[in-house]
Design a protein around this motif. Structure first.
Motif, PDB file in Angstrom:
ATOM      1  N   MET A   1      20.342  -2.562   1.895  1.00  0.00           N
ATOM      2  CA  MET A   1      19.309  -1.569   1.615  1.00  0.00           C
ATOM      3  C   MET A   1      18.835  -1.418   0.128  1.00  0.00           C
ATOM      4  N   CYS A   2      17.614  -0.993  -0.099  1.00  0.00           N
ATOM      5  CA  CYS A   2      17.342  -0.756  -1.598  1.00  0.00           C
ATOM      6  C   CYS A   2      16.276   0.360  -1.736  1.00  0.00           C
ATOM      7  N   ILE A   3      15.850   0.506  -2.778  1.00  0.00           N
ATOM      8  CA  ILE A   3      14.637   1.333  -3.226  1.00  0.00           C
ATOM      9  C   ILE A   3      14.003   0.693  -4.184  1.00  0.00           C
ATOM     10  N   ILE A   4      12.637   0.440  -3.912  1.00  0.00           N
ATOM     11  CA  ILE A   4      11.633  -0.222  -4.838  1.00  0.00           C
ATOM     12  C   ILE A   4      10.709   0.541  -5.367  1.00  0.00           C
ATOM     13  N   GLU A   5      10.539   0.571  -6.689  1.00  0.00           N
ATOM     14  CA  GLU A   5       9.569   1.710  -7.159  1.00  0.00           C
ATOM     15  C   GLU A   5       8.954   1.577  -8.574  1.00  0.00           C
TER      16      GLU A   5
ATOM     17  N   SER B   1       0.914  -1.164   0.067  1.00  0.00           N
ATOM     18  CA  SER B   1      -0.012  -0.255   0.044  1.00  0.00           C
ATOM     19  C   SER B   1       0.897   1.139   0.099  1.00  0.00           C
ATOM     20  N   SER B   2       1.974   1.274   0.841  1.00  0.00           N
ATOM     21  CA  SER B   2       3.053   2.398   0.855  1.00  0.00           C
ATOM     22  C   SER B   2       3.409   2.647  -0.642  1.00  0.00           C
ATOM     23  N   LEU B   3       3.932   1.505  -1.341  1.00  0.00           N
ATOM     24  CA  LEU B   3       4.524   1.586  -2.729  1.00  0.00           C
ATOM     25  C   LEU B   3       3.450   2.010  -3.605  1.00  0.00           C
ATOM     26  N   ILE B   4       2.243   1.778  -3.458  1.00  0.00           N
ATOM     27  CA  ILE B   4       1.152   2.050  -4.211  1.00  0.00           C
ATOM     28  C   ILE B   4       0.718   3.781  -4.035  1.00  0.00           C
ATOM     29  N   LEU B   5       0.828   3.996  -3.018  1.00  0.00           N
ATOM     30  CA  LEU B   5       0.388   5.668  -2.600  1.00  0.00           C
ATOM     31  C   LEU B   5       1.651   6.595  -2.832  1.00  0.00           C
ATOM     32  N   HIS B   6       2.722   5.836  -2.485  1.00  0.00           N
ATOM     33  CA  HIS B   6       4.049   6.876  -2.444  1.00  0.00           C
ATOM     34  C   HIS B   6       4.933   6.598  -3.741  1.00  0.00           C
ATOM     35  N   LYS B   7       4.779   5.744  -4.586  1.00  0.00           N
ATOM     36  CA  LYS B   7       5.355   5.088  -5.835  1.00  0.00           C
ATOM     37  C   LYS B   7       6.768   4.692  -5.660  1.00  0.00           C
ATOM     38  N   ARG B   8       7.290   5.019  -4.435  1.00  0.00           N
ATOM     39  CA  ARG B   8       8.800   4.510  -4.170  1.00  0.00           C
ATOM     40  C   ARG B   8       9.036   4.478  -2.690  1.00  0.00           C
ATOM     41  N   ILE B   9       9.295   3.300  -2.242  1.00  0.00           N
ATOM     42  CA  ILE B   9       9.709   3.076  -0.774  1.00  0.00           C
ATOM     43  C   ILE B   9      11.281   2.438  -0.466  1.00  0.00           C
ATOM     44  N   GLU B  10      11.833   2.815   0.411  1.00  0.00           N
ATOM     45  CA  GLU B  10      13.263   2.444   0.701  1.00  0.00           C
ATOM     46  C   GLU B  10      12.999   1.170   2.039  1.00  0.00           C
ATOM     47  N   THR B  11      13.645   0.108   1.535  1.00  0.00           N
ATOM     48  CA  THR B  11      13.450  -1.259   2.524  1.00  0.00           C
ATOM     49  C   THR B  11      14.671  -2.101   2.189  1.00  0.00           C
ATOM     50  N   THR B  12      14.904  -3.066   3.013  1.00  0.00           N
ATOM     51  CA  THR B  12      15.850  -4.085   2.672  1.00  0.00           C
ATOM     52  C   THR B  12      15.706  -4.881   1.408  1.00  0.00           C
TER      53      THR B  12
ATOM     54  N   PRO C   1       3.575  -5.567 -20.495  1.00  0.00           N
ATOM     55  CA  PRO C   1       3.279  -6.813 -20.383  1.00  0.00           C
ATOM     56  C   PRO C   1       3.707  -7.442 -19.134  1.00  0.00           C
ATOM     57  N   GLY C   2       4.600  -6.598 -18.247  1.00  0.00           N
ATOM     58  CA  GLY C   2       4.967  -7.187 -16.587  1.00  0.00           C
ATOM     59  C   GLY C   2       6.075  -6.413 -16.454  1.00  0.00           C
ATOM     60  N   GLY C   3       6.556  -6.802 -15.063  1.00  0.00           N
ATOM     61  CA  GLY C   3       7.884  -5.791 -14.799  1.00  0.00           C
ATOM     62  C   GLY C   3       7.499  -4.399 -14.339  1.00  0.00           C
ATOM     63  N   TYR C   4       6.626  -4.222 -13.468  1.00  0.00           N
ATOM     64  CA  TYR C   4       6.004  -3.174 -13.156  1.00  0.00           C
ATOM     65  C   TYR C   4       6.936  -2.164 -12.333  1.00  0.00           C
ATOM     66  N   THR C   5       7.719  -3.190 -11.519  1.00  0.00           N
ATOM     67  CA  THR C   5       8.689  -2.436 -10.351  1.00  0.00           C
ATOM     68  C   THR C   5       9.817  -2.654 -10.615  1.00  0.00           C
ATOM     69  N   ARG C   6      10.938  -1.915 -10.286  1.00  0.00           N
ATOM     70  CA  ARG C   6      12.422  -2.021 -10.291  1.00  0.00           C
ATOM     71  C   ARG C   6      12.898  -2.169  -8.770  1.00  0.00           C
ATOM     72  N   ILE C   7      13.966  -2.684  -8.438  1.00  0.00           N
ATOM     73  CA  ILE C   7      14.708  -2.639  -7.114  1.00  0.00           C
ATOM     74  C   ILE C   7      16.130  -1.973  -7.429  1.00  0.00           C
ATOM     75  N   LEU C   8      16.205  -0.859  -6.780  1.00  0.00           N
ATOM     76  CA  LEU C   8      17.704  -0.223  -7.014  1.00  0.00           C
ATOM     77  C   LEU C   8      18.488  -0.147  -5.611  1.00  0.00           C
ATOM     78  N   LYS C   9      19.608  -1.130  -5.675  1.00  0.00           N
ATOM     79  CA  LYS C   9      20.452  -1.105  -4.324  1.00  0.00           C
ATOM     80  C   LYS C   9      20.835   0.037  -4.117  1.00  0.00           C
ATOM     81  N   THR C  10      21.018   0.248  -2.575  1.00  0.00           N
ATOM     82  CA  THR C  10      21.476   1.783  -2.349  1.00  0.00           C
ATOM     83  C   THR C  10      22.830   1.440  -1.368  1.00  0.00           C
ATOM     84  N   GLY C  11      23.006   0.330  -0.697  1.00  0.00           N
ATOM     85  CA  GLY C  11      24.113   0.215  -0.003  1.00  0.00           C
ATOM     86  C   GLY C  11      23.749  -0.375   1.087  1.00  0.00           C
TER      87      GLY C  11
END
Length: 186
Positions: free
Chosen positions: A110-114, A26-37, A91-101
């Motif tokens: 840690m990473c950002i999923i958006e 829900s946070s990802l949908i509302l904010h379009k990007r979250i930071e997590t492990t 067709p798919g692949g709606y999110t990406r994970i960017l590693k931040t350190g």
């Protein structure tokens, strides 16, 4: 033995894990990007991508199915109104994970999923505003040094006028002593 059991339990029991994934989605949908492990991001990615696929078809049934997973009305309406039209042809692949350190406290990866279509830096080739104004992480003074130099550069030179003689009444005025509560009983 745990052969062919490819499910990350994230160190939680089922109820806690489902609630956490629902809240993170829900946070990802509302904010379009979250930071997590990274581990949680991969779990959220598996959780949210089928829901985004369901949101392409805007029917009462698909809304109810998505709501049964997310349990937040605002997130469901955001998914169906803003996200689904933007990803309709994908067709798919709606999110990406960017590693931040690594996190400082426990060295967790840690990473950002958006959402892919909602990052202007990648889609339009422009730098995001937040990245330009990002503060450096420091344990030193929090006073911004840039504001001091900007104020000096923005100042304009004003011609100084000759000082006028002070009036006699202002010079004779004696300073008034402040009243204090020292020595009084309260």
């Amino acid at each position: 033995m745990r052969h062919n059991k490819n499910f990350n339990h994230l160190g939680r029991q089922a109820g806690h894990r489902k609630a956490m994934l629902s809240n993170m989605a829900s946070s990802l949908i509302l904010h379009k990007r979250i930071e997590t492990t990274v581990a949680k991001a991969k779990a959220v990615q598996q959780f949210v991508e089928p829901l985004v696929t369901k949101s392409k078809e805007d029917t009462t049934h698909s809304r109810r199915v998505v709501f049964s997973y997310l349990k937040q009305k605002e997130a469901v309406t955001e998914l169906f109104r803003t996200i689904a039209p933007k990803i309709a042809e994908r067709p798919g692949g709606y999110t990406r994970i960017l590693k931040t350190g690594f996190r400082l406290g426990d060295a967790a990866d840690m990473c950002i999923i958006e959402f892919v279509d909602f990052n202007e830096a990648y889609t339009l080739g422009k730098a995001p505003v937040a990245a330009e104004e990002a503060k450096p992480k420091t344990r030193r003074s929090r006073k911004p040094a840039a504001k001091k130099t900007d104020a000096v550069e923005d100042a304009t030179v004003v011609k100084a006028k000759a000082p006028k003689a002070p009036k006699a009444t202002a010079a004779k005025a004696a300073p008034v002593a402040k009243k204090t509560n020292v020595g009084k009983k309260m």
